[in-house]
Design a protein around this motif. Structure first.
Motif, PDB file in Angstrom:
ATOM      1  N   LEU A 369       0.836  -1.200   0.000  1.00 56.01           N
ATOM      2  CA  LEU A 369       0.000   0.000   0.000  1.00 56.01           C
ATOM      3  C   LEU A 369       0.865   1.240   0.000  1.00 56.01           C
ATOM      4  CD1 LEU A 369      -2.955  -0.796   2.398  1.00 56.01           C
ATOM      5  CD2 LEU A 369      -3.087  -0.171  -0.004  1.00 56.01           C
ATOM      6  N   GLN A 370       1.857   1.165   0.860  1.00 59.70           N
ATOM      7  CA  GLN A 370       2.717   2.334   0.965  1.00 59.70           C
ATOM      8  C   GLN A 370       3.457   2.580  -0.348  1.00 59.70           C
ATOM      9  OE1 GLN A 370       5.993   2.054   3.676  1.00 59.70           O
ATOM     10  NE2 GLN A 370       5.526   4.051   4.563  1.00 59.70           N
ATOM     11  N   THR A 372       2.533   1.629  -3.312  1.00 59.73           N
ATOM     12  CA  THR A 372       1.643   2.026  -4.394  1.00 59.73           C
ATOM     13  C   THR A 372       1.193   3.466  -4.234  1.00 59.73           C
ATOM     14  OG1 THR A 372       0.852  -0.221  -4.282  1.00 59.73           O
ATOM     15  CG2 THR A 372      -0.338   1.253  -5.731  1.00 59.73           C
ATOM     16  N   TYR A 373       0.781   3.762  -3.000  1.00 59.17           N
ATOM     17  CA  TYR A 373       0.186   5.090  -2.821  1.00 59.17           C
ATOM     18  C   TYR A 373       1.128   6.074  -2.138  1.00 59.17           C
ATOM     19  CZ  TYR A 373      -3.958   2.579  -4.140  1.00 59.17           C
ATOM     20  OH  TYR A 373      -4.843   1.818  -4.822  1.00 59.17           O
ATOM     21  N   ASN A 376       0.965   9.975   0.071  1.00 58.54           N
ATOM     22  CA  ASN A 376      -0.274  10.653  -0.318  1.00 58.54           C
ATOM     23  C   ASN A 376      -1.327   9.625  -0.693  1.00 58.54           C
ATOM     24  OD1 ASN A 376       1.801  10.266  -2.103  1.00 58.54           O
ATOM     25  ND2 ASN A 376       0.935  11.601  -3.664  1.00 58.54           N
ATOM     26  N   SER A 377      -1.818   9.022   0.318  1.00 56.56           N
ATOM     27  CA  SER A 377      -2.837   8.006   0.082  1.00 56.56           C
ATOM     28  C   SER A 377      -4.083   8.683  -0.443  1.00 56.56           C
ATOM     29  CB  SER A 377      -3.130   7.259   1.380  1.00 56.56           C
ATOM     30  OG  SER A 377      -3.124   8.154   2.453  1.00 56.56           O
ATOM     31  N   PRO A 378      -4.857   7.911  -1.148  1.00 60.64           N
ATOM     32  CA  PRO A 378      -6.013   8.531  -1.812  1.00 60.64           C
ATOM     33  C   PRO A 378      -6.978   9.149  -0.834  1.00 60.64           C
ATOM     34  CG  PRO A 378      -6.147   6.134  -1.880  1.00 60.64           C
ATOM     35  CD  PRO A 378      -4.773   6.472  -1.371  1.00 60.64           C
ATOM     36  N   HIS A 381      -8.880   7.492   1.829  1.00 57.16           N
ATOM     37  CA  HIS A 381      -8.153   6.254   2.141  1.00 57.16           C
ATOM     38  C   HIS A 381      -8.809   4.986   1.659  1.00 57.16           C
ATOM     39  CE1 HIS A 381      -4.645   7.310   4.641  1.00 57.16           C
ATOM     40  NE2 HIS A 381      -5.305   8.468   4.785  1.00 57.16           N
ATOM     41  N   VAL A 383      -9.343   2.141  -0.641  1.00 52.06           N
ATOM     42  CA  VAL A 383      -8.616   1.437  -1.706  1.00 52.06           C
ATOM     43  C   VAL A 383      -9.260   0.078  -1.887  1.00 52.06           C
ATOM     44  CG1 VAL A 383      -6.416   0.438  -2.364  1.00 52.06           C
ATOM     45  CG2 VAL A 383      -6.466   2.621  -1.196  1.00 52.06           C
TER      46      VAL A 383
END
Lengths: 1187, 150
Positions: A369-370, A372-373, A376-378, A381, A383
């Motif tokens: 997750l880290q 990929t995102y 600046n997580s979507p 959050h 996903v």
């Protein structure tokens, strides 16, 4: 895919055009055989390409099938998979959402309850503290703390999930309940009250407006110095259960202090306690005093997040996978695993980041997750990712964001794909495998089917190709055969011309006076051979004619017996050289005259006999003939000849006549005449019995080397026999050699069946001694004689002859003395014969002696002759001469008065003539005896001559049977001639006194079949020949229609040289005009002509009439050509019984012209340049026939 | 007398050469055989006839081939006549050329026809020349009192 499709389509298109092209000629071929040839060429070139196109089509169909099935498979798989996956996915999403929602809700609950408890504690604390505002004494203070403790306990006990509730007062006093969730102990922790004596001061401070610094300082210091006690409690009742234990401040729990509520509002945070390994949620809220101006105490509530983790575990146990909650910063709050959430390595324990989690899946999921995102997580959050590869498995990762005030949470659920999609994937895979294998199977089967199905087509193609090639080959073969026929026809035509010259020259030579007998014989022989050669050429022409179906059989009367005799005569010459005996054996019931194509019949037998001679080195060749009576019930096909003969011999004469009579009544029926050619040659292998009749086929290929020949003979024979409605085959025979049996269907002419009434020889007292060399000939003759009631004896060599003679005459003489002499041992058979002879009254002995019986190599023959001469008076001697018998012998015989001579071969007809002559002579003798005239040797000669004349006369009669009166008329003339020439010593010359009438006969037959004239030609009298040859057309009037002056002149002179009167006209119209008006005098002309011929005198006054005996017609003429003119003439003849012979003159040498000529009504055909001899013979044959 | 014998020998040689070179064939022999005391000069008569006929025909042929559109049918008929008469006197070479002439006619080949016509004319003049020589020689012999042996 698109290009592929187009490719396939192109192929199909090509194939279709191919097919169209090919099918077009196929269709046409059936209907238009004419254009066949051109089409073949075309089709054969198409053949190969069509072959390829089949291949291509096959491939295309297979490819199409494969593509179709592949597509079907793919689609099936795709749709099943997509829909399953889609529905599963949505379900899984719901599931995941649900799963995650629950711990979050729990969290929420926990938060809620914590805040509620906190709030409740605050409210209660406020109430208690306000009710105890006056804390005058220490006891009051204690009372208030007790009240607080009771209230706090009540709250604490009501919420079992609480970890602790702490109350910290302004004066630093601490009251706290703590529940150790691990060992389920409950403690009450409080600080030592003695240390907090300045309670009043505390109030003051509390009341002061700025209490903060003091609070804090005191608190810190006070706390440090304070002693805390821990009192274990009964978790239910709250009663003290254990001893109070002093502990270090803040040793076991965190006490929420003023610092945690700096702005006087509730605060939340996640705390970590030393004593639990799970993070704690702690809330702090200040307790205000009644005036709401100062904080009197701070209430803190902590709740363990342990239960969330528990719930997660339970959920995960149910559904597998992993879940975790993190704070926004990424610290783990709860996981579904047992992995510790706190890092033990550091002191004090701190929360772990999710990426540092000990559980691999969670760590990797968090890392993914880290990665990929990033940070600046979507937004929010949230996903939802499928098919994330973690480790070696695929997972679904979903995260939800729970935005709590001051404590935002992120929930992540990681579920292995296998769990949700496992079955589906497996199924999809299995389905795919099954589909692929199924489609492969179908493709394979389909291909096989296509192969099988198209195999038929390709086989047909192959067959068609083969057929085409065969047709091509056949066409070529036919063409070459045509060329061959053409070539042969041309060649034979070319060859015939010189042959005709050779024969003509030989004729001239024969008619030369100065030839010796020997020379004459040789020349005759040459002539015969030439005719044979000519016949061979004709054979070839015939074959080409037959092959092209142009052969037309003539239908004319002819004397079958005489033709065959002539044939045997001719071949016997050849045979004697070979030491082979030629025998003619015709049964008596054979009709003498038949209708048919004599030349072809003779050709059949000539070919057969020729064949036999070729392969027979010694022995005999027998030509047998008999008639299958249409009235007889049984079929004679399989009757052995002997049986047949015996049956015949049993018949009485009367019966024969009866049969003849019946036959006449059935004259419309064609007679079935059976013939056999039997030889003692090398024979034919039974396997070749059929194939020898094929063209160019010989029983043994090596025979070509040995015997020559083209292999055409038998083929022609079979064709001709079939054409005459007969059959020919090789029949098994006993002993060596070949037996060919055939039958012909020939019709007997109407009125001439009974013409040949031979004399009845029975009861005439004839005794015949046959001293013949050849066994078969003797046997056949004697059998015939016996059948006719003539006593016959046989002798095969000189000694036998002498013995028989002695027995015969001595026995006779002794018979007068009533008994035999015992001197001679007599055979029983002979005895019985002698007995029968004795019974005869006045017997006449005829002794037929073969000249071959005499020993000719030395001079003994003279003595032998003398010996025989002893019997001269008592018996009539008939000498059978060889064709090469020397003149000395002949002269010697003549000297001795032996004038009855015949040439070999000896056959029935000759016998009949001899016997008839003898009988006649005897009758004369008897007459003379009556007249008492002494017998003279001259009479012998007379007898002999009359015999010969009879013979020739018979020829005339046979070839023109209707003209009996003429026969009678010419008879005395002939006799006179013969007697006049008797003085000459030459027997052969004497033998044939030729009148011009017989000469004409010979020509007539010559035109039909040249070989048949050989017997006459051999005996042709040179002088008479010379006379008749020059003026052969004496008295004939011929109309010549010819436009070319040169030819006209030449032809005129030619014809005039032959004695004819010629009227020449320039074109067809003139010819027709010249004929007009002559019909009235036609009958008159005929009579006069007949008269003229009979009297043999030229009467010019008769010739002044305009009629013509014959027209020579050029085919190509101005105004009216020969064909038109002929048509006009024939048209004018309709209704009358006239038929003027018209002979075509043409420069076209092909047979089609001949056919055209005959079609318009011409009778014969001459090619230019005009051949003298051929013209003569043609004209003679035609004029003879009509007269 | 020797002169006559010499002349006769020459005549025989000349005749033989004519046969050998193919100008004449046996038909000429037949023609000669036909000549006898009943029709003396038969050969000369016939050959003269032939010459007249051939002259006429050759004229016709030349005229026919000179036309802008050739009538092959009549051409063919003329050639046929010429062929017939030439074969009757045994003019072998003319006969042969006539055959090929007719083939050309059938093919309607003007070029070939013209060629063949030239050839026929050529051959005809040759034969005419030869035969006239032959007859002259015969005449010489006859005049000299000899006989022409046939």
């Amino acid at each position: 895919m698109g290009t592929n499709c187009r490719h396939v389509f192109d192929r199909l298109h090509n194939f279709a055009t191919c097919w169209k092209k090919r099918s077009t000629p196929t269709g046409r071929r059936i209907f238009h055989r004419d254009v066949e040839k051109e089409e073949f060429q075309y089709a054969s070139t198409q053949c190969l390409s069509s072959y390829y196109s089949v291949f291509v089509v096959r491939l295309a169909i297979m490819a199409m099938l494969a593509i179709l099935i592949g597509l079907l498979t793919f689609l099936t798989w795709h749709f099943t998979k997509i829909y399953t996956t889609k529905s599963l996915n949505s379900l899984a999403y719901d599931l995941r959402y649900e799963l995650l929602q629950r711990p979050i809700l729990r969290m929420w609950n926990i938060l809620n309850s914590t805040s509620e408890i906190t709030t409740a504690q605050v409210k209660l604390s406020q109430y208690v503290i306000r009710s105890h505002t006056n804390l005058a004494t220490h006891a009051d203070q204690v009372e208030m703390y007790d009240a607080m403790r009771a209230v706090t306990w009540a709250l604490f006990a009501s919420k079992r999930a609480l970890n602790s509730i702490t109350v910290k007062y302004k004066n630093g006093f601490v009251q706290a309940f703590h529940r150790d969730l691990k060992d389920n102990n409950t403690f009450y922790i409080y600080s030592d009250l003695a240390n907090y004596s300045m309670a009043a001061g505390g109030y003051n401070e509390i009341n002061s407006l700025s209490p903060h610094e003091a609070w804090n300082d005191k608190d810190i210091h006070g706390n440090k110095s304070a002693i805390w006690y821990r009192e274990p409690l009964d978790p239910v009742s709250g009663e003290k259960t254990g001893k109070v234990m002093p502990i270090a401040p803040e040793d076991s729990i965190n006490i929420a202090g003023l610092s945690q509520v700096p702005d006087g509002v509730a605060s939340w945070h996640v705390a970590v306690s030393k004593f639990t390994d799970s993070p704690l949620l702690s809330a702090a809220l200040p307790v205000w005093d009644s005036s709401n101006k100062s904080i009197v105490a701070v209430v803190g509530v902590t709740t363990a997040l342990y239960s969330v983790g528990q719930l997660m575990k339970e959920l995960v146990e149910l559904h597998s996978g992993h879940m975790y909650l993190t704070s926004r910063e990424g610290y783990l709050l709860a996981t579904s695993t047992n992995a510790p959430l706190l890092s033990n390595s550091t002191k004090p324990p701190k929360l772990k980041m999710a990426v540092d989690c000990e559980n691999e899946v969670i760590r990797e999921g968090a890392q993914w997750l880290q990665k990929t995102y990033g940070n600046n997580s979507p937004q929010s959050h949230e996903v939802h990712v499928e098919n994330v590869k973690l480790g070696h498995q695929q997972y679904y990762i979903d995260s939800f964001f729970l935005n709590l005030k001051r404590l935002p949470l992120v929930g992540v659920i990681i579920i292995p794909r296998k769990h949700i999609m496992g079955q589906a994937d497996e199924r999809a895979f299995k389905t795919l495998v099954i589909l692929i294998s199924a489609s492969l199977c179908i493709i394979v089967i389909g291909c096989v089917c296509i192969l099988i199905l198209t195999n038929g087509v390709s086989k047909e193609m192959k067959l068609r190709a083969e057929l085409i090639s065969h047709l091509e080959a056949r066409r070529k073969a036919e063409a070459s055969s045509n060329y061959k026929s053409q070539f042969l026809a041309n060649m034979s035509h070319e060859l015939r011309t010189p042959m005709a010259a050779v024969i003509g020259l030989l004729d001239i030579l024969i008619s030369d006076d100065h030839l010796t007998n020997e020379q004459c014989a040789t020349v005759t022989q040459i002539r015969k051979c030439s005719t044979a050669l000519l016949r061979l050429l004709n054979n070839i022409l015939d074959l080409s004619k037959v092959e092209s179906g142009k052969l037309i059989l003539e239908d004319a009367e002819f004397d079958l017996g005489r033709e065959l005799e002539g044939l045997v005569d001719m071949f016997s010459v050849q045979c004697i050289n070979h030491n082979v005996e030629t025998v003619l054996d015709l049964s008596d019931d054979m009709p003498k005259l038949v209708r048919g194509d004599s030349a072809r019949v003779v050709q059949i037998f000539a070919n057969l006999i020729n064949n036999s001679i070729k392969f027979t080195i010694s022995g005999h060749i027998i030509l047998r003939g008999w008639c299958e009576n249409p009235n007889s019930c049984s079929d004679d096909t399989n009757f052995p000849l002997e049986q047949k003969k015996s049956r015949c011999s049993q018949k009485t004469k009367a019966k024969q006549h009866e049969n003849n009579a019946k036959r006449i009544s059935n004259r419309d029926n064609k007679m079935k005449l059976w013939f056999e050619v039997d030889d003692t040659g090398c024979g034919i292998d039974p396997s070749k019995w059929e194939s020898v009749f094929e063209s160019f086929e010989q029983a043994d290929p090596s025979t070509t080397r040995l015997h020559g020949g083209t292999g055409l003979g038998l083929c022609i024979v079979r064709t001709l026999v079939n054409k005459m409605g007969g059959e020919i085959k090789v029949v098994k025979k006993e002993g060596p050699g070949t037996l060919m049996r055939l039958y012909l269907r020939l019709s007997a002419p109407v009125d001439t069946t009974e013409q040949h009434c031979q004399e009845d020889f029975a009861n005439k007292g004839l005794v015949v001694l046959l001293a013949l060399h050849g066994n078969m000939g003797r046997l056949v003759t004697s059998k015939w004689l016996q059948k006719n009631g003539v006593v016959t004896m046989e002798a095969s060599e000189w000694n036998g002859l002498t013995q028989t003679l002695r027995v015969l005459f001595h026995a006779r003489s002794s018979a007068h003395h009533n008994g035999f002499d015992g001197n001679y041992s007599i055979h029983d058979n002979l005895k019985s014969k002698l007995l029968s002879i004795q019974e005869l009254r006045n017997p006449v002995f005829v002794i037929a002696v073969d000249i071959g019986l005499l020993d000719l190599s030395t001079d003994i023959w003279k003595e032998q002759l003398n010996f025989l001469h002893k019997y001269f008076g008592r018996a009539k001697f008939v000498w059978i001469l060889n064709h090469d018998s020397s003149n000395t012998i002949k002269m010697e015989l003549c000297k001795k008065g032996h004038t009855l001579t015949v040439n070999k071969p000896f056959y029935k007809t000759k016998m009949i003539h001899i016997l008839e002559a003898i009988i006649k002579e005897r009758n004369d003798e008897l007459q003379k005896k009556n007249m008492t005239t002494p017998r003279a040797t001259l009479k012998e000669g007379d007898l002999h001559e009359s015999l010969e004349i009879d013979y020739t006369q018979c020829d005339v009669a046979s070839s023109d049977g209707s003209d009996i009166s003429e026969v009678g008329g010419s008879n005395p003339v002939s006799v006179k001639l013969s007697q006049s020439s008797l003085n000459s010593n030459d027997v052969t010359t004497n033998a044939i006194p030729k009148s011009s009438s017989t000469k004409q006969t010979s020509f007539a037959t010559g035109a039909q079949g040249e070989d048949s004239e050989s017997s006459e030609a051999r005996r042709a009298s040179s002088s008479s020949r010379a006379v008749s040859g020059k003026k052969s057309l004496e008295g004939l009037r011929i109309l010549l229609a010819e436009d070319t002056p040169v030819i006209q002149r030449v032809a005129t002179i030619m014809l005039e040289k032959m004695g004819a009167t010629v009227v020449a006209v320039g074109d067809g119209q003139q010819a027709v005009d010249a004929l007009n008006g002559m019909s009235g005098v036609e009958d008159c002309r005929r009579e006069s002509l007949l008269k003229e011929r009979n009297t043999r005198s030229s009467q010019p006054e008769i010739l002044s009439y305009p009629p013509y005996d014959l027209i020579l017609m050029d085919c190509q003429m101005p105004k009216m050509d020969g064909y038109e003119a002929t048509k006009a003439i024939r048209k004018s003849e309709v209704g009358t019984d006239m038929h003027i012979p018209i002979v075509a003159l043409t420069a076209h040498a092909m047979s089609c012209d001949e056919a055209k000529c005959l079609e318009v009504g011409m009778d014969a055909y001459l090619t230019k340049p005009i051949d003298f001899k051929l013209m003569e013979s043609t004209i003679l044959s035609l004029t003879r026939r009509t007269s | 007398m020797d002169g006559i014998v010499e002349l006769q020998r020459q005549l025989i040689d000349y005749t033989a050469s004519l046969f050998h070179e193919g100008f004449l064939d046996e038909q000429f022999n037949q023609l000669q055989q036909l000549e006898d005391e009943n029709n003396p000069g038969f050969v000369v008569e016939v050959v003269t006839l032939f010459f007249e006929d051939a002259d006429r025909l050759l004229n016709e042929l030349t005229k026919a081939l000179g036309q802008p559109s050739v009538d092959f049918k009549s051409l063919d008929a003329h050639v046929h006549q010429l062929k017939g008469s030439s074969s009757s006197i045994g003019a072998h070479r003319i006969h042969r050329v006539c055959i090929s002439f007719r083939n050309s006619c059938e093919e309607q080949n003007v070029e070939g026809c013209l060629k063949n016509l030239q050839q026929v004319k050529h051959e005809y003049s040759l034969v005419k020349d030869r035969l006239e020589t032959l007859f002259r020689m015969e005449q010489q012999i006859l005049n000299a009192g000899g006989s022409v042996r046939r």
